[in-house]
Design a protein around this motif. Structure first.
Motif, PDB file in Angstrom:
ATOM      1  N   ILE A  40       0.975  -1.200  -0.173  1.00  0.00           N
ATOM      2  CA  ILE A  40      -0.034   0.086   0.023  1.00  0.00           C
ATOM      3  C   ILE A  40       0.821   1.242   0.215  1.00  0.00           C
ATOM      4  CG2 ILE A  40      -2.109   1.065   1.154  1.00  0.00           C
ATOM      5  CD1 ILE A  40      -2.493  -1.367   2.836  1.00  0.00           C
ATOM      6  N   PRO A  41       1.574   1.586  -1.091  1.00  0.00           N
ATOM      7  CA  PRO A  41       2.440   2.703  -1.252  1.00  0.00           C
ATOM      8  C   PRO A  41       2.093   4.088  -0.827  1.00  0.00           C
ATOM      9  CG  PRO A  41       2.010   1.968  -3.299  1.00  0.00           C
ATOM     10  CD  PRO A  41       1.393   0.932  -2.577  1.00  0.00           C
ATOM     11  N   ASP A  42       0.506   4.211  -1.139  1.00  0.00           N
ATOM     12  CA  ASP A  42       0.120   5.543  -0.921  1.00  0.00           C
ATOM     13  C   ASP A  42      -0.015   5.641   0.917  1.00  0.00           C
ATOM     14  OD1 ASP A  42      -0.056   5.986  -3.406  1.00  0.00           O
ATOM     15  OD2 ASP A  42      -2.253   5.278  -3.620  1.00  0.00           O
ATOM     16  N   LYS A  43      -0.112   4.559   1.684  1.00  0.00           N
ATOM     17  CA  LYS A  43      -0.356   4.673   3.025  1.00  0.00           C
ATOM     18  C   LYS A  43       0.912   4.056   3.633  1.00  0.00           C
ATOM     19  CE  LYS A  43      -5.403   4.831   2.624  1.00  0.00           C
ATOM     20  NZ  LYS A  43      -6.629   4.433   3.116  1.00  0.00           N
ATOM     21  N   SER A  46       0.001   2.636   7.302  1.00  0.00           N
ATOM     22  CA  SER A  46      -1.131   1.434   7.441  1.00  0.00           C
ATOM     23  C   SER A  46      -0.823   0.678   8.329  1.00  0.00           C
ATOM     24  CB  SER A  46      -1.625   1.231   6.002  1.00  0.00           C
ATOM     25  OG  SER A  46      -2.728   0.432   6.201  1.00  0.00           O
ATOM     26  N   GLN A  49       0.030  -2.526   6.288  1.00  0.00           N
ATOM     27  CA  GLN A  49       0.926  -2.414   5.455  1.00  0.00           C
ATOM     28  C   GLN A  49       1.833  -3.638   5.524  1.00  0.00           C
ATOM     29  OE1 GLN A  49       2.423  -1.373   2.423  1.00  0.00           O
ATOM     30  NE2 GLN A  49       2.196   0.620   3.293  1.00  0.00           N
TER      31      GLN A  49
END
Length: 69
Positions: A40-43, A46, A49
């Protein structure tokens, strides 16, 4: 490393217990070199992740596998 793993799982693999030092000294350089990637590169922070090997990481792994000679 096969499949996707959490940061704590990776820490166990390499025998580290300090999460911040692990991220700084191990995980961040591997991400910069393109050996591992985030699921999850946008978060990046997280709780869901996970990290997995990239094509570069899989090639390095295959290259350093002990031979059966």
């Amino acid at each position: 490393m096969a499949g996707e793993h959490t940061a704590p799982e990776l820490m166990t693999f390499v025998g580290r217990s300090n999460r911040s030092k692990f991220r700084e000294q191990v995980l961040a350089p591997l991400l910069v070199l393109g050996v591992v990637e985030m699921t999850i590169p946008d978060k990046p922070n997280s709780s869901k992740q996970r990290y997995r090997l990239t094509a570069v990481g899989r090639a390095l792994k295959a290259e350093h596998r002990p031979s059966d000679d």
